[in-house]
Write an enzyme that holds these catalytic residues in place. Structure first.
Site, PDB file in Angstrom:
ATOM      1  N   LEU A  26      -3.060 -11.693   5.099  1.00  0.00           N
ATOM      2  CA  LEU A  26      -3.064 -11.881   6.553  1.00  0.00           C
ATOM      3  C   LEU A  26      -4.287 -11.268   7.206  1.00  0.00           C
ATOM      4  O   LEU A  26      -4.795 -11.779   8.197  1.00  0.00           O
ATOM      5  CB  LEU A  26      -1.806 -11.240   7.165  1.00  0.00           C
ATOM      6  N   PRO A  34       3.114  -6.579   2.227  1.00  0.00           N
ATOM      7  CA  PRO A  34       1.675  -6.683   1.935  1.00  0.00           C
ATOM      8  C   PRO A  34       0.898  -7.484   2.973  1.00  0.00           C
ATOM      9  O   PRO A  34       1.325  -8.563   3.393  1.00  0.00           O
ATOM     10  CB  PRO A  34       1.644  -7.374   0.572  1.00  0.00           C
ATOM     11  N   CYS A  35      -0.257  -6.937   3.349  1.00  0.00           N
ATOM     12  CA  CYS A  35      -1.071  -7.553   4.409  1.00  0.00           C
ATOM     13  C   CYS A  35      -2.304  -8.272   3.884  1.00  0.00           C
ATOM     14  O   CYS A  35      -3.025  -8.905   4.653  1.00  0.00           O
ATOM     15  CB  CYS A  35      -1.500  -6.492   5.416  1.00  0.00           C
ATOM     16  N   GLN A  36      -2.569  -8.194   2.573  1.00  0.00           N
ATOM     17  CA  GLN A  36      -3.824  -8.712   2.028  1.00  0.00           C
ATOM     18  C   GLN A  36      -4.084 -10.169   2.389  1.00  0.00           C
ATOM     19  O   GLN A  36      -5.230 -10.567   2.590  1.00  0.00           O
ATOM     20  CB  GLN A  36      -3.846  -8.577   0.504  1.00  0.00           C
TER      21      GLN A  36
END
Length: 194
Positions: A89, A85-87
């Site tokens: 970053l 998950p990139c949320q």
């Protein structure tokens, strides 16, 4: 059956699978076969079940272990893939980082499974902000990823590739990391070089 499974194909454990982009791309080369998926969201799980009806899909990466895979007759695993998950970053988010309790902190589950399963290769994708994120540990977010891989005995190559380099009408940069055990040389070097 040898180290590479049936007909020499490398066995993939596809984590944070979404609708199977990693597996689709790797399988189309002819050299890979997906052994298992892990995806928590219901809709992507339905897509995976439709296109890979005979491949098991685990629900929660936090509960997946080498022991569980072995008990289910899955292994050895040659490649672990994951777009964690990139949320936390992304510059579009709050940039909360990769600490425990954040969605992006689920990176630690990839590192744990790499340590448990000891695949030959690890392929990871995330937003470009991973490269420049603030320091939680020495070296920032990217330093943490590389450091965790190094602690597991892996070396890595990486490239920041914008979607526009592949013909998309937008930039949408992504960092691709290919890690390999220190004894193995990467077979993917030409893939990540433009």
């Amino acid at each position: 059956m040898g180290r590479f499974g049936v007909m020499g194909k490398l066995k993939i454990l596809d984590l944070f699978s979404g609708i199977g982009g990693f597996s689709l791309g790797l399988e189309r080369t002819g050299g890979f076969e997906t052994a298992a998926f892990c995806e928590i969201e219901p809709f992507p799980r339905k897509v995976l079940a439709k296109h890979w009806p005979n491949v098991p899909c685990y629900n929660d990466v936090r509960e997946l272990t080498a022991e569980r895979l072995a008990a289910d007759g899955i292994g050895p695993i040659d490649v672990i893939t994951g777009g964690f998950p990139c949320q936390d970053l992304s510059v579009a988010g709050k940039q909360a980082g990769m600490s425990e309790g954040t969605r992006s902190g689920l990176w630690s589950e990839i590192a744990r499974l790499v340590s448990e399963l000891r695949p030959q290769y690890v392929i990871v994708e995330n937003v470009a902000a991973l490269l420049a994120g603030p320091s939680e540990r020495r070296g920032g977010w990217f330093g943490r990823v590389l450091g965790d891989l190094a602690e597991c005995g892996y070396d890595a190559e990486w490239e920041n590739i914008p979607a526009s380099a592949l013909g998309a009408p937008h930039r949408r940069e992504r960092v691709w990391i290919v890690a390999h055990t220190n004894k193995d040389r990467p077979i993917f070097s030409n893939i990540i070089k433009r």
